[in-house]
Design a protein around this motif. Structure first.
Motif, PDB file in Angstrom:
ATOM      1  N   LEU A   1      -7.607  -9.394   2.725  1.00 22.84           N
ATOM      2  CA  LEU A   1      -8.569  -8.989   3.749  1.00 22.84           C
ATOM      3  C   LEU A   1      -8.895  -7.501   3.706  1.00 22.84           C
ATOM      4  CD1 LEU A   1      -7.165 -11.144   6.669  1.00 22.84           C
ATOM      5  CD2 LEU A   1      -9.154 -11.631   5.239  1.00 22.84           C
ATOM      6  N   VAL A   2      -7.997  -6.705   3.136  1.00 20.40           N
ATOM      7  CA  VAL A   2      -8.263  -5.284   2.935  1.00 20.40           C
ATOM      8  C   VAL A   2      -7.967  -4.909   1.495  1.00 20.40           C
ATOM      9  CG1 VAL A   2      -7.795  -4.597   5.334  1.00 20.40           C
ATOM     10  CG2 VAL A   2      -5.975  -4.485   3.645  1.00 20.40           C
ATOM     11  N   TYR A   3      -8.580  -3.827   1.068  1.00 22.23           N
ATOM     12  CA  TYR A   3      -8.417  -3.306  -0.289  1.00 22.23           C
ATOM     13  C   TYR A   3      -7.945  -1.872  -0.178  1.00 22.23           C
ATOM     14  CZ  TYR A   3      -9.801  -1.318  -4.775  1.00 22.23           C
ATOM     15  OH  TYR A   3      -9.789  -0.661  -5.964  1.00 22.23           O
ATOM     16  N   CYS A   4      -6.956  -1.508  -0.972  1.00 17.04           N
ATOM     17  CA  CYS A   4      -6.468  -0.136  -1.015  1.00 17.04           C
ATOM     18  C   CYS A   4      -7.064   0.547  -2.246  1.00 17.04           C
ATOM     19  CB  CYS A   4      -4.947  -0.111  -1.071  1.00 17.04           C
ATOM     20  SG  CYS A   4      -4.271   1.563  -1.062  1.00 17.04           S
ATOM     21  N   LEU A   5      -7.812   1.610  -2.024  1.00 13.88           N
ATOM     22  CA  LEU A   5      -8.481   2.332  -3.097  1.00 13.88           C
ATOM     23  C   LEU A   5      -7.484   2.997  -4.034  1.00 13.88           C
ATOM     24  CD1 LEU A   5     -11.125   3.506  -4.311  1.00 13.88           C
ATOM     25  CD2 LEU A   5     -10.833   5.433  -2.755  1.00 13.88           C
ATOM     26  N   ASN A   6      -6.405   3.501  -3.498  1.00 18.61           N
ATOM     27  CA  ASN A   6      -5.459   4.295  -4.278  1.00 18.61           C
ATOM     28  C   ASN A   6      -4.006   3.884  -4.019  1.00 18.61           C
ATOM     29  OD1 ASN A   6      -5.612   5.187  -1.647  1.00 18.61           O
ATOM     30  ND2 ASN A   6      -5.370   7.332  -2.144  1.00 18.61           N
ATOM     31  N   PRO A   7      -3.622   2.666  -4.416  1.00 16.89           N
ATOM     32  CA  PRO A   7      -2.271   2.186  -4.121  1.00 16.89           C
ATOM     33  C   PRO A   7      -1.164   2.977  -4.834  1.00 16.89           C
ATOM     34  CG  PRO A   7      -3.368   0.695  -5.609  1.00 16.89           C
ATOM     35  CD  PRO A   7      -4.393   1.701  -5.172  1.00 16.89           C
ATOM     36  N   GLU A   8      -1.530   3.705  -5.883  1.00 22.55           N
ATOM     37  CA  GLU A   8      -0.518   4.460  -6.623  1.00 22.55           C
ATOM     38  C   GLU A   8      -0.067   5.721  -5.883  1.00 22.55           C
ATOM     39  OE1 GLU A   8      -4.540   5.899  -7.774  1.00 22.55           O
ATOM     40  OE2 GLU A   8      -3.664   3.932  -7.626  1.00 22.55           O
ATOM     41  N   TYR A   9      -0.809   6.122  -4.861  1.00 24.35           N
ATOM     42  CA  TYR A   9      -0.443   7.305  -4.082  1.00 24.35           C
ATOM     43  C   TYR A   9       0.238   6.897  -2.790  1.00 24.35           C
ATOM     44  CZ  TYR A   9      -3.596   9.749  -7.224  1.00 24.35           C
ATOM     45  OH  TYR A   9      -4.202  10.251  -8.335  1.00 24.35           O
ATOM     46  N   TYR A  10       1.218   7.693  -2.392  1.00 27.59           N
ATOM     47  CA  TYR A  10       1.904   7.404  -1.132  1.00 27.59           C
ATOM     48  C   TYR A  10       1.046   7.846   0.048  1.00 27.59           C
ATOM     49  CZ  TYR A  10       5.393   7.356   2.534  1.00 27.59           C
ATOM     50  OH  TYR A  10       6.056   7.123   3.696  1.00 27.59           O
TER      51      TYR A  10
END
Length: 64
Positions: A35-44
Motif C-alpha cells: 500500500l506504500v512505497y519507500c523511495l529510499n529503503p537503503e537509508y535509515y
C-alpha cells in the motif's frame, strides 16, 4: 527534485497526530501489504514514503 507526494514519517506523524513510532510501525505493515512505497529503503533517515496505486484506491474507499 523529489515528488511532493513523498512524505517522511515525521511529516505523517504531524499531519495525523500519531506518535512517530506508531507511524513507523504502520508504514512497515503497509509496505508489506503493497500500500506504500519507500523511495529510499537503503537509508535509515529520512526515509520517504508515498501511496502506491493500490494504496490510493484503498484510501479513496476509506475517505468516502
Amino acid at each position: 527534485m523529489i515528488d511532493e507526494d513523498y512524505l517522511r514519517p515525521m511529516e505523517i506523524s504531524e499531519k495525523t497526530g500519531l506518535h512517530q513510532n506508531t507511524v513507523s510501525k504502520e508504514l512497515r505493515l503497509l509496505k508489506k501489504e503493497g500500500l506504500v512505497y519507500c523511495l529510499n529503503p537503503e537509508y535509515y533517515k529520512p526515509r520517504l514514503y508515498r501511496l502506491t496505486n493500490k494504496g490510493k484506491k484503498v484510501n479513496k474507499r476509506r475517505v468516502k
